[in-house]
Motif scaffolding. Structure first.
Motif, short mmCIF file in Angstrom:
data_model
loop_
_atom_site.label_atom_id
_atom_site.label_comp_id
_atom_site.label_asym_id
_atom_site.label_seq_id
_atom_site.Cartn_x
_atom_site.Cartn_y
_atom_site.Cartn_z
N GLY A 185 0.78 -1.22 0.00
CA GLY A 185 0.00 0.00 0.00
C GLY A 185 0.81 1.27 0.00
N SER A 186 2.11 1.16 -0.27
CA SER A 186 2.99 2.33 -0.17
C SER A 186 3.38 2.91 -1.52
CB SER A 186 4.27 1.95 0.58
OG SER A 186 5.05 1.04 -0.20
N GLY A 187 2.89 2.31 -2.60
CA GLY A 187 3.28 2.80 -3.91
C GLY A 187 4.68 2.40 -4.31
N GLY A 188 5.18 1.31 -3.73
CA GLY A 188 6.49 0.82 -4.12
C GLY A 188 7.62 1.17 -3.17
N ALA A 189 7.33 1.88 -2.06
CA ALA A 189 8.37 2.19 -1.08
C ALA A 189 8.75 0.93 -0.31
CB ALA A 189 7.89 3.27 -0.12
N HIS A 190 9.90 0.99 0.33
CA HIS A 190 10.43 -0.17 1.04
C HIS A 190 10.59 0.12 2.52
CE1 HIS A 190 11.83 -0.45 -3.17
NE2 HIS A 190 11.57 -1.75 -3.01
N PHE A 191 10.50 -0.94 3.33
CA PHE A 191 10.76 -0.79 4.75
C PHE A 191 12.22 -0.38 4.99
CE2 PHE A 191 7.37 -4.21 5.12
CZ PHE A 191 6.41 -3.36 5.63
N ALA A 192 12.42 0.55 5.94
CA ALA A 192 13.76 0.98 6.30
C ALA A 192 14.10 0.69 7.76
CB ALA A 192 13.94 2.47 6.00
N SER A 193 13.14 0.92 8.66
CA SER A 193 13.37 0.64 10.07
C SER A 193 12.03 0.36 10.73
CB SER A 193 14.09 1.80 10.77
OG SER A 193 13.31 2.98 10.71
N PHE A 194 12.09 -0.14 11.97
CA PHE A 194 10.88 -0.62 12.63
C PHE A 194 10.84 -0.15 14.07
CE2 PHE A 194 12.17 -3.58 9.33
CZ PHE A 194 11.00 -3.72 8.59
N GLY A 195 9.60 0.00 14.59
CA GLY A 195 9.40 0.44 15.97
C GLY A 195 8.65 -0.59 16.78
N SER A 196 7.67 -0.14 17.55
CA SER A 196 6.96 -1.01 18.47
C SER A 196 6.12 -2.04 17.73
CB SER A 196 6.06 -0.17 19.39
OG SER A 196 6.84 0.72 20.17
N VAL A 197 5.90 -3.17 18.39
CA VAL A 197 5.17 -4.29 17.78
C VAL A 197 4.08 -4.77 18.74
CG1 VAL A 197 7.17 -5.02 16.44
CG2 VAL A 197 6.75 -6.04 18.68
N SER A 198 3.09 -5.45 18.18
CA SER A 198 2.03 -6.07 18.97
C SER A 198 1.56 -7.32 18.24
CB SER A 198 0.86 -5.10 19.16
OG SER A 198 -0.17 -5.69 19.94
N GLY A 199 1.32 -8.39 18.99
CA GLY A 199 0.90 -9.64 18.37
C GLY A 199 -0.28 -10.25 19.08
N ASN A 200 -0.94 -11.20 18.40
CA ASN A 200 -2.04 -11.92 19.01
C ASN A 200 -1.83 -13.42 18.86
OD1 ASN A 200 -2.82 -12.62 16.38
ND2 ASN A 200 -4.52 -11.15 16.32
N ASP A 201 -2.77 -14.20 19.39
CA ASP A 201 -2.59 -15.65 19.38
C ASP A 201 -3.03 -16.30 18.07
OD1 ASP A 201 -1.42 -15.87 21.91
OD2 ASP A 201 -3.36 -15.64 22.87
N ALA A 202 -3.42 -15.46 17.09
CA ALA A 202 -3.67 -15.96 15.74
C ALA A 202 -2.43 -15.79 14.86
CB ALA A 202 -4.86 -15.22 15.12
N ASP A 203 -1.29 -15.53 15.48
CA ASP A 203 -0.02 -15.34 14.78
C ASP A 203 -0.03 -14.11 13.88
OD1 ASP A 203 1.26 -17.50 15.97
OD2 ASP A 203 0.55 -18.90 14.44
N GLN A 204 -0.85 -13.12 14.22
CA GLN A 204 -0.80 -11.84 13.52
C GLN A 204 0.10 -10.88 14.29
OE1 GLN A 204 -5.16 -11.38 13.64
NE2 GLN A 204 -5.10 -11.16 11.41
N VAL A 205 0.81 -10.03 13.55
CA VAL A 205 1.73 -9.07 14.14
C VAL A 205 1.46 -7.69 13.54
CG1 VAL A 205 4.13 -8.45 14.57
CG2 VAL A 205 3.47 -10.86 14.40
N ALA A 206 1.22 -6.70 14.38
CA ALA A 206 1.12 -5.31 13.94
C ALA A 206 2.40 -4.60 14.36
CB ALA A 206 -0.10 -4.63 14.56
N PHE A 207 2.88 -3.71 13.49
CA PHE A 207 4.13 -3.02 13.81
C PHE A 207 4.17 -1.65 13.13
CE2 PHE A 207 4.88 -5.71 10.11
CZ PHE A 207 5.52 -4.87 9.22
N VAL A 208 4.95 -0.76 13.73
CA VAL A 208 5.23 0.55 13.16
C VAL A 208 6.51 0.45 12.35
CG1 VAL A 208 5.82 2.95 13.71
CG2 VAL A 208 4.09 1.75 15.06
#
Length: 210
Positions: free
Chosen positions: A175-198
């Motif tokens: 959803g970024s128009g072709g941009a790439h990840f450079a660095s990461f911040g805080s994370v949150s996960g659930n027991d369905a093996d999903q992970v949200a992150f900044v």
């Protein structure tokens, strides 16, 4: 209803240590509270505590041995997160060892998730532990790491006996128009093996990803 967990001036387990300040708290669904605190009145200046309903008890104090750090000891207790099994993941600076910082779990025995300088397969030696970590009810620890050298500069990882990458720098961010990840911040996960992150992208924008 409101209830007191701990307040400034309260004695820790009968003294002589007393609470002097409080950091980031964590809460589970059964009402247990974990928190880091600064202390006064004794030789320890900080501690990690868990209240299961009968008052706070210390999981670790500064000066206690930090496992996996080459003889180092805890300095502080940052950003604790508590799961339904009563396990607490936290970050700590370390003194007197081969590592200067790390992520650890108290369950209640202390164990190491990762320390700076540790080499992660396929990535390199850890140089940065970024943002607030998380721990699922199954004990999987989620965290952001930066690396000093190697093929990967940063990534989000799940740790459950070994390290599994969730997202890595250089990968295309959806959803970024072709941009790439450079660095990461805080994370949150659930027991369905999903992970949200900044994440920060290579064009300077930031976003939250799942």
């Amino acid at each position: 209803s409101l209830a007191l967990v701990a307040k400034q001036g309260d004695l820790v387990a009968g003294g002589p240590l007393a609470f002097s300040g409080f950091g980031y708290p964590a809460l589970d669904d059964s009402g247990r509270v974990a928190f880091g605190a600064t202390l006064s009145g004794g030789s320890n200046a900080a501690g990690l505590f868990l209240d299961s309903g009968s008052g706070p008890s210390a999981l670790a104090l500064d000066g206690d041995a930090a496992p996996g750090t080459g003889g180092g000891s805890f300095v502080d207790f940052l950003y604790p997160v508590l799961n339904a099994s009563g396990q607490v993941v936290f970050l700590s600076n370390v003194s007197g060892g081969t590592a200067t910082a790390g992520a650890f779990v108290a369950s209640p025995a202390l164990s190491t998730v990762v320390v700076d300088g540790q080499t992660i397969p396929g990535a390199g030696p850890v140089s940065v532990l970024g943002g607030i970590p998380d721990i699922t009810d199954g004990g999987s620890v989620l965290l952001s790491l930066g690396f000093a050298s190697g093929p990967v500069a940063a990534g989000v990882y799940a740790h459950a006996g070994g390290f599994t990458p969730v997202a890595l720098d250089g990968e295309t961010a959806p959803g970024s128009g072709g941009a790439h990840f450079a660095s990461f911040g805080s994370v949150s996960g659930n027991d369905a093996d999903q992970v949200a992150f900044v994440a920060t992208l290579d064009d300077g924008r930031t976003g939250v990803f799942l």
